[in-house]
Design a protein around this motif. Structure first.
Motif, short mmCIF file in Angstrom:
data_model
loop_
_atom_site.label_atom_id
_atom_site.label_comp_id
_atom_site.label_asym_id
_atom_site.label_seq_id
_atom_site.Cartn_x
_atom_site.Cartn_y
_atom_site.Cartn_z
N GLN A 76 -13.18 9.91 6.60
CA GLN A 76 -12.25 9.62 5.00
C GLN A 76 -13.32 9.62 4.24
O GLN A 76 -14.91 9.28 4.98
CB GLN A 76 -11.38 8.54 5.75
N THR A 114 1.23 5.00 0.45
CA THR A 114 0.76 6.30 1.62
C THR A 114 1.21 7.67 1.79
O THR A 114 2.77 7.23 1.89
CB THR A 114 0.06 5.41 2.79
N GLN A 115 0.77 8.86 1.71
CA GLN A 115 1.27 9.33 2.03
C GLN A 115 0.34 10.72 2.30
O GLN A 115 -0.55 11.03 1.90
CB GLN A 115 1.73 10.65 0.27
N GLU A 137 -4.43 1.10 -2.60
CA GLU A 137 -4.57 0.13 -3.02
C GLU A 137 -5.12 -1.39 -4.61
O GLU A 137 -5.27 0.00 -5.00
CB GLU A 137 -5.46 -0.96 -1.91
N GLU A 195 -13.63 6.91 0.99
CA GLU A 195 -12.65 5.62 0.03
C GLU A 195 -13.92 5.27 -1.53
O GLU A 195 -15.16 5.66 -1.34
CB GLU A 195 -13.56 4.53 1.00
N MET A 207 1.00 -0.81 0.10
CA MET A 207 -0.19 -0.33 -0.16
C MET A 207 0.87 1.67 -0.05
O MET A 207 1.79 1.33 0.87
CB MET A 207 -0.92 0.55 0.74
N SER A 223 -3.93 7.05 1.07
CA SER A 223 -3.84 5.58 0.88
C SER A 223 -3.98 4.70 -0.56
O SER A 223 -5.42 5.04 -0.85
CB SER A 223 -4.20 5.05 2.18
N GLU A 281 -8.00 10.13 3.98
CA GLU A 281 -8.27 10.63 5.44
C GLU A 281 -8.19 12.50 6.13
O GLU A 281 -6.74 12.76 5.67
CB GLU A 281 -7.76 10.24 6.77
N THR A 302 -8.23 5.55 -0.05
CA THR A 302 -8.89 6.01 0.82
C THR A 302 -8.27 7.50 1.00
O THR A 302 -7.00 7.87 1.88
CB THR A 302 -8.19 5.35 2.24
N LYS A 357 -4.65 12.65 4.59
CA LYS A 357 -3.35 11.47 4.00
C LYS A 357 -4.42 10.49 3.08
O LYS A 357 -5.28 10.43 3.26
CB LYS A 357 -3.46 10.43 5.46
#
Length: 128
Positions: free
Chosen positions: A81, A3-4, A14, A83, A1, A12, A38, A36, A10
């Motif tokens: 969040q 993420t940054q 996948e 998604e 995954m 993410s 957040e 996702t 945030k």
């Protein structure tokens, strides 16, 4: 995954290869990705626009930009969040994507960019 975090947001990612929608004989490889987003900050933010850079291992590069994500411009409250799932087709069995979201801070109306981290799109048979 992958993420940054950028300015308290945030992102993410996948990914999954989709063989049932792919046709390697015709250089068509389909991938799905789940994003996702957040809000780690103290104020609500709204996602206004997206900009993607798509790289294919055959050397081609595409740029895709537009309003929102999958037809939405979600407002994400602090601690919440959003998604969504989308997809990308490549002409080879390996590539990558990266990009940015343009976000609006609701408390002062300021705009800022959030980085979507670079992530790989790789058909499982390439990993063997």
């Amino acid at each position: 995954m992958a993420t940054q975090i950028t300015d308290g947001v945030k992102v993410s990612v996948e990914t999954v290869y989709q063989p049932e929608y792919s046709n390697p004989e015709n250089e068509h490889y389909m991938f799905a990705y789940r994003i996702t987003i957040e809000n780690l900050g103290d104020h609500s933010v709204q996602l206004l626009r997206r900009r993607w850079f798509i790289f294919d291992s055959n050397g081609s590069r595409r740029e895709v930009a537009g309003e929102g994500v999958v037809g939405q411009q979600p407002v994400i409250d602090p601690g919440e969040q959003h998604e969504y799932v989308s997809g990308c087709n490549l002409k080879s069995d390996m590539g990558s994507m990266m990009g940015t979201y343009q976000m609006l801070r609701e408390f002062d109306g300021s705009l800022f960019e959030v980085t979507i981290p670079k992530f790989n799109l790789i058909a499982p048979h390439r990993l063997n």
